[in-house]
Scaffold this motif. Structure first.
Motif, mmCIF file in Angstrom:
data_model
loop_
_atom_site.group_PDB
_atom_site.id
_atom_site.type_symbol
_atom_site.label_atom_id
_atom_site.label_comp_id
_atom_site.label_asym_id
_atom_site.label_seq_id
_atom_site.Cartn_x
_atom_site.Cartn_y
_atom_site.Cartn_z
ATOM 1 N N GLN A 76 2.225 -6.835 7.023
ATOM 2 C CA GLN A 76 1.092 -7.756 6.930
ATOM 3 C C GLN A 76 0.196 -7.428 5.744
ATOM 4 O O GLN A 76 -0.007 -6.262 5.409
ATOM 5 C CB GLN A 76 0.250 -7.697 8.217
ATOM 6 N N LEU A 77 -0.337 -8.477 5.150
ATOM 7 C CA LEU A 77 -1.272 -8.305 4.043
ATOM 8 C C LEU A 77 -2.555 -7.652 4.547
ATOM 9 O O LEU A 77 -3.063 -8.002 5.600
ATOM 10 C CB LEU A 77 -1.605 -9.668 3.442
ATOM 11 N N VAL A 78 -3.060 -6.693 3.782
ATOM 12 C CA VAL A 78 -4.308 -6.035 4.140
ATOM 13 C C VAL A 78 -5.423 -6.460 3.183
ATOM 14 O O VAL A 78 -6.578 -6.588 3.553
ATOM 15 C CB VAL A 78 -4.142 -4.496 4.139
ATOM 16 N N GLY A 79 -5.080 -6.716 1.926
ATOM 17 C CA GLY A 79 -6.096 -7.142 0.972
ATOM 18 C C GLY A 79 -5.515 -7.645 -0.341
ATOM 19 O O GLY A 79 -4.366 -7.351 -0.674
ATOM 20 N N VAL A 127 7.630 11.635 5.428
ATOM 21 C CA VAL A 127 6.604 10.867 6.130
ATOM 22 C C VAL A 127 7.251 9.822 7.036
ATOM 23 O O VAL A 127 7.983 8.945 6.574
ATOM 24 C CB VAL A 127 5.681 10.157 5.106
ATOM 25 N N GLY A 128 6.981 9.922 8.343
ATOM 26 C CA GLY A 128 7.538 8.973 9.309
ATOM 27 C C GLY A 128 7.005 7.576 9.041
ATOM 28 O O GLY A 128 5.822 7.404 8.758
ATOM 29 N N GLY A 129 7.882 6.591 9.112
ATOM 30 C CA GLY A 129 7.451 5.199 8.919
ATOM 31 C C GLY A 129 7.364 4.782 7.467
ATOM 32 O O GLY A 129 6.991 3.646 7.165
ATOM 33 N N MET A 130 7.695 5.716 6.548
ATOM 34 C CA MET A 130 7.640 5.363 5.128
ATOM 35 C C MET A 130 8.951 4.702 4.710
ATOM 36 O O MET A 130 10.020 5.272 4.879
ATOM 37 C CB MET A 130 7.410 6.634 4.299
ATOM 38 N N PRO A 131 8.897 3.483 4.183
ATOM 39 C CA PRO A 131 10.135 2.846 3.728
ATOM 40 C C PRO A 131 10.589 3.429 2.382
ATOM 41 O O PRO A 131 9.802 4.039 1.674
ATOM 42 C CB PRO A 131 9.736 1.383 3.568
ATOM 43 N N GLN A 132 11.845 3.238 2.036
ATOM 44 C CA GLN A 132 12.369 3.724 0.747
ATOM 45 C C GLN A 132 11.948 2.837 -0.415
ATOM 46 O O GLN A 132 11.882 3.260 -1.545
ATOM 47 C CB GLN A 132 13.895 3.752 0.783
ATOM 48 N N THR A 133 11.716 1.559 -0.084
ATOM 49 C CA THR A 133 11.386 0.608 -1.151
ATOM 50 C C THR A 133 10.044 -0.063 -0.874
ATOM 51 O O THR A 133 9.476 0.079 0.214
ATOM 52 C CB THR A 133 12.438 -0.513 -1.241
ATOM 53 N N ASN A 134 9.564 -0.795 -1.858
ATOM 54 C CA ASN A 134 8.300 -1.513 -1.703
ATOM 55 C C ASN A 134 8.548 -2.987 -1.354
ATOM 56 O O ASN A 134 7.739 -3.848 -1.665
ATOM 57 C CB ASN A 134 7.486 -1.381 -3.003
ATOM 58 N N ASN A 135 9.660 -3.261 -0.691
ATOM 59 C CA ASN A 135 10.004 -4.645 -0.341
ATOM 60 C C ASN A 135 8.923 -5.344 0.472
ATOM 61 O O ASN A 135 8.717 -6.542 0.343
ATOM 62 C CB ASN A 135 11.304 -4.696 0.472
ATOM 63 N N CYS A 136 8.238 -4.550 1.334
ATOM 64 C CA CYS A 136 7.209 -5.143 2.195
ATOM 65 C C CYS A 136 6.144 -5.842 1.357
ATOM 66 O O CYS A 136 5.744 -6.969 1.661
ATOM 67 C CB CYS A 136 6.582 -4.074 3.090
ATOM 68 N N THR A 137 5.707 -5.195 0.279
ATOM 69 C CA THR A 137 4.649 -5.777 -0.555
ATOM 70 C C THR A 137 5.207 -6.906 -1.422
ATOM 71 O O THR A 137 4.553 -7.931 -1.627
ATOM 72 C CB THR A 137 4.001 -4.702 -1.439
ATOM 73 N N GLU A 138 6.437 -6.719 -1.910
ATOM 74 C CA GLU A 138 7.031 -7.770 -2.743
ATOM 75 C C GLU A 138 7.226 -9.059 -1.952
ATOM 76 O O GLU A 138 7.035 -10.155 -2.465
ATOM 77 C CB GLU A 138 8.366 -7.295 -3.310
ATOM 78 N N LYS A 139 7.616 -8.891 -0.678
ATOM 79 C CA LYS A 139 7.796 -10.059 0.176
ATOM 80 C C LYS A 139 6.470 -10.785 0.364
ATOM 81 O O LYS A 139 6.404 -12.014 0.354
ATOM 82 C CB LYS A 139 8.324 -9.605 1.545
ATOM 83 N N THR A 140 5.409 -10.005 0.533
ATOM 84 C CA THR A 140 4.077 -10.584 0.714
ATOM 85 C C THR A 140 3.667 -11.383 -0.516
ATOM 86 O O THR A 140 3.196 -12.519 -0.408
ATOM 87 C CB THR A 140 3.049 -9.461 0.970
#
Ligand SMILES: [Zn+2]
Length: 347
Positions: free
Chosen positions: A163-166, A289-302
């Motif tokens: 989800q977008l935060v800012g 770090v638990g929950g850390m993804p390997q890529t920044n796809n989450c932000t790119e998708k946003t």
């Protein structure tokens, strides 16, 4: 495509409640003071009844509207449909044509005003909709045309939920500018780690904030592949670097450090090895770090959510207009299943 269900604001032809207080002084003792008929432009209703009240304290009168109607001559529902159609991909002109065909003709300018109205509602609720901590945050930037000039907008996401935060306009693209941009989120949401692309500006900034850093592996691999292919000879070393980067073994950083001495005769290769050596801990952050993804796809998708809309816009004319437009597209494409437009009026 995500499955999304939109709920539009209701429009009633008669107020089904009394006003709770005088809008001028807050007094609760109000007398009815007649009623008027108001013409509205809406998809289903053309006329509503508005009740007038008189305050017994300040003696001022005011109008009490039915749900979905206000002082505007178009209903909230129609303004919502107009803004939503734009955010879903139609151009201002197409929205104007569509609503005219449905009997509610309006100009392109009016559609744009609707986008502004609902977009600013989406924006103002953003920070408040993000609840609790964001342990792992994603950050990325994109370029958007504003009055013909390239403007950089930074996006921050919750890497876990996507989800977008800012969203912020980045005026200064140096370390200080990035620090001012990101520190606010890190402090407010208790961020422990961040995932970013390969841009060198991020590294010193994330280090200064004292949090863990993951560099998007997909970006690094893409850049390294290109650079490896530009080098002639050195087949064993090139293959070995690629293997380290795809397997990410323990001790890979030390191996790169040793390799630096062996490849000094080829400056391009040496530079690549030195850079990877410095980046190695950030490539392996997802293992620590638990929950850390390997890529920044989450932000790119946003960012992509606003690009869907952006494709048919030649660029924005004002900073405020741009941010409202981005706010609305982000809300519409947020991936949530049920979206109630009334949420943006209340915000
Ligand atoms: Zn009053």
């Amino acid at each position: 495509m995500p499955r999304v269900r939109f709920t539009l604001p209701q429009v009633k032809d008669y107020p089904d409640s009394r006003p709770s207080a005088c809008p001028h002084c807050g007094s609760v003792i109000l007398n009815r003071h007649g009623k008027v008929t108001k013409r509205v432009t809406d998809l289903y209703i053309s006329e509503v009844t508005v009740i007038r009240y008189r305050c017994t304290d300040c003696l001022k009168t005011f109008r009490h509207y039915p749900e979905g109607v206000d002082s505007h001559d178009r209903s909230l529902r129609l303004r919502g449909v107009s803004a939503l159609s734009w955010a879903l991909g139609l151009s201002l002109r197409s929205v104007s044509h569509l609503l005219s065909a449905l009997g509610c003709g309006l100009s392109r300018m009016s559609v744009w005003r609707d986008v502004q109205e609902w977009g600013s509602g989406a924006l103002s609720g953003w920070m408040n909709r993000t609840r609790g901590r964001v342990r792992v945050m994603g950050a990325d930037e994109t370029v958007i045309r504003l009055r013909g000039k390239k403007t950089v907008v930074g996006f921050v996401t919750d890497a876990k939920s996507g989800q977008l935060v800012g969203m912020d306009v980045l005026v200064d693209k140096d370390s200080e500018g990035f620090m001012r941009w990101l520190q606010r989120y890190v402090s407010r949401f208790g961020v422990e780690a961040m995932v970013t692309d390969d841009l060198s500006t991020y590294k010193p900034v994330v280090e200064r904030m004292g949090i863990e850093h993951q560099v998007c592996i997909a970006h690094v691999r893409k850049n390294v592949r290109r650079r490896i292919d530009e080098i002639d000879g050195w087949d064993w070393h090139r293959a070995r670097i690629w293997r380290l980067l795809t397997e990410l073994p323990e001790g890979g950083g030390r191996e790169l450090l040793r390799m630096e001495r062996a490849v000094r005769a080829e400056p391009k290769l040496r530079r690549l090895v030195v850079e990877l050596c410095g980046k190695w801990p950030s490539l392996l952050c997802h293992q620590r770090v638990g929950g850390m993804p390997q890529t920044n796809n989450c932000t790119e998708k946003t960012i992509g959510r606003s690009k869907i809309r952006y494709k048919t816009v030649r660029g924005y004319k004002s900073m405020e207009g741009m941010m409202n437009g981005l706010g609305l597209t982000q809300w519409v494409w947020s991936g949530r299943e049920g979206l109630d437009l009334s949420e943006l009026v209340a915000a």
